[in-house]
Design a protein around this motif. Sequence first.
Motif, mmCIF file in Angstrom:
data_model
loop_
_atom_site.group_PDB
_atom_site.id
_atom_site.type_symbol
_atom_site.label_atom_id
_atom_site.label_comp_id
_atom_site.label_asym_id
_atom_site.label_seq_id
_atom_site.Cartn_x
_atom_site.Cartn_y
_atom_site.Cartn_z
ATOM 1 N N ASP A 1 0.835 -1.204 -0.051
ATOM 2 C CA ASP A 1 -0.021 0.063 -0.070
ATOM 3 C C ASP A 1 0.733 1.515 -0.046
ATOM 4 O O ASP A 1 0.596 2.295 -0.599
ATOM 5 C CB ASP A 1 -0.855 -0.030 1.098
ATOM 6 N N LEU A 2 1.897 1.211 0.445
ATOM 7 C CA LEU A 2 2.929 2.435 0.459
ATOM 8 C C LEU A 2 4.391 1.832 0.564
ATOM 9 O O LEU A 2 4.583 0.775 0.997
ATOM 10 C CB LEU A 2 2.750 2.931 1.721
ATOM 11 N N LEU A 3 5.243 2.439 -0.589
ATOM 12 C CA LEU A 3 6.519 2.007 -0.457
ATOM 13 C C LEU A 3 7.518 3.396 -0.026
ATOM 14 O O LEU A 3 7.254 4.236 -0.625
ATOM 15 C CB LEU A 3 7.023 1.478 -1.829
ATOM 16 N N VAL A 4 8.436 2.961 0.736
ATOM 17 C CA VAL A 4 9.328 4.057 1.163
ATOM 18 C C VAL A 4 10.804 3.659 0.634
ATOM 19 O O VAL A 4 11.318 2.728 0.743
ATOM 20 C CB VAL A 4 9.504 3.908 2.531
ATOM 21 N N ALA A 5 11.067 4.360 -0.481
ATOM 22 C CA ALA A 5 12.511 4.253 -1.076
ATOM 23 C C ALA A 5 13.366 5.232 -0.806
ATOM 24 O O ALA A 5 13.153 6.405 -0.494
ATOM 25 C CB ALA A 5 12.044 4.432 -2.645
ATOM 26 N N ARG B 1 0.667 8.969 7.025
ATOM 27 C CA ARG B 1 0.049 8.446 5.452
ATOM 28 C C ARG B 1 -0.631 7.130 6.017
ATOM 29 O O ARG B 1 -1.913 6.984 5.922
ATOM 30 C CB ARG B 1 1.102 7.965 4.430
ATOM 31 N N VAL B 2 0.093 6.471 6.928
ATOM 32 C CA VAL B 2 -0.749 5.053 7.349
ATOM 33 C C VAL B 2 -2.139 5.279 8.387
ATOM 34 O O VAL B 2 -3.208 4.789 8.061
ATOM 35 C CB VAL B 2 0.136 4.108 8.248
ATOM 36 N N ALA B 3 -1.918 6.275 8.961
ATOM 37 C CA ALA B 3 -3.213 6.674 10.210
ATOM 38 C C ALA B 3 -4.273 6.912 9.275
ATOM 39 O O ALA B 3 -5.379 6.849 9.555
ATOM 40 C CB ALA B 3 -2.708 7.862 11.123
ATOM 41 N N SER B 4 -3.950 8.068 8.233
ATOM 42 C CA SER B 4 -5.018 8.399 7.534
ATOM 43 C C SER B 4 -5.667 7.620 6.782
ATOM 44 O O SER B 4 -6.978 7.413 6.570
ATOM 45 C CB SER B 4 -4.433 9.488 6.480
ATOM 46 N N SER B 5 -5.102 6.427 6.111
ATOM 47 C CA SER B 5 -5.480 5.342 5.372
ATOM 48 C C SER B 5 -6.381 4.602 6.574
ATOM 49 O O SER B 5 -7.666 3.965 6.273
ATOM 50 C CB SER B 5 -4.392 4.566 4.541
#
Length: 412
Positions: free
Chosen positions: A358-362, A406-410
């Motif tokens: 769902d989210l990638l941290v590069a 980002r995660v909390a919002s989702s």
Amino acid sequence: MRVVLGVAGGIAAYKACSVLRLLTEAGHEVTVVPTASALRFVGAPTWEALSGRPVSSEVWDDVPQVPHVRLGQQADLVLVAPATADLVARAAHGLADDLLTSTLLTARCPVVLAPAMHTEMWLHPATAANVETLRSRGVRVVDPASGRLTGADTGPGRLPEPEEIVAAALEAVGERAPAAHVQRDLEGRHVVVTAGGTREPLDPVRFLGNRSSGKQGYAVAAEAAARGARVSLVSANVSLAVPDGCDLLEVGTALELQEQVGSLVEGGGVDAVVMAAAVADFRPADYAEAKIKKTHGPDDETAPTIELVRNPDVLAGLVRARGGGRRPYLVGFAAETGDATGDVLSLARTKLERKGCDLLVANEVGTDRTFGRDDTTVHLLQPGQDEVETVGPATKTLVARAIWDRVASSLS
């Protein structure tokens, strides 16, 4: 906590007023020690009014109290913001020609420098060598931001924002920055965070590993706990203090990490998994029960051949296991160096599509980037979105904050 706030003579000295305000409002006792040049940018009355304490830049003031020794001896933290190229050079070479450099030389507490200077100064080999010298002695040097400098100049050398400086400084003494931003937006959530680097044993004394220190994963776990989450921290070969409010689960290898994370998720109730650990892609096909020996013939230069097999892709496995469901929310990390096939961002986009998270941290890594450092720059990518959010150069705490935003919002 007793803090010495050093201020060197640069145009960014005005930002130190906000740093001072943040520290005092958090309840810390702050003594400002400006250089003589700094007082040409911001006067002593300003520092005294904001700190409520007398200000001096000379070792000759209040001589009976021996301030050039006492301040460093009694401080719990010494923070210099801004630290000019001249101040960095004098600190690296142990000079003590004013009250601030004398304090740096006598301090036995954590020392944090936030440099600010023109790009050419920051990139000069002399400055780079001085910064490396200070870091080798345990001084935390926060990488400057990139942006508009004095006049029309733009580039790396800009003083980071006051909130970021304070966060880095308080991290150095194990405290959390003033938490006005913190919402308990993860209250009642159970999250799993992996951290560190797995090690794949070759024999009883050797292993295949990587350079991960676990700092980013531990920052992610600490931020989640501060926001109210129940945190299961799956830690692979990390030598860091466990963040408050986190349940530590230690693992060594990729297979052990897969088993531990899978067990937590299968148990139900996990809302998010953040895979910050550097999980080895390969492991030796065979484990030698005894230490692998080298031969000693006079002309024998042979070496053993190590056959490798692929480790399971833990993140991809979690995506498959949840099927078409939306829980747990899955965050992956892409540590990339870039290669002939593409740069960091293009490789990260490919990995995001392949993994299905769902989210990638590069982030860009290497022998002198990211691993073991307190600062980093990352890019946040989400499926179906062309826009990329870049965070940094920033402390790993601020990166963790952006991830959980980002995660909390989702999740909500």
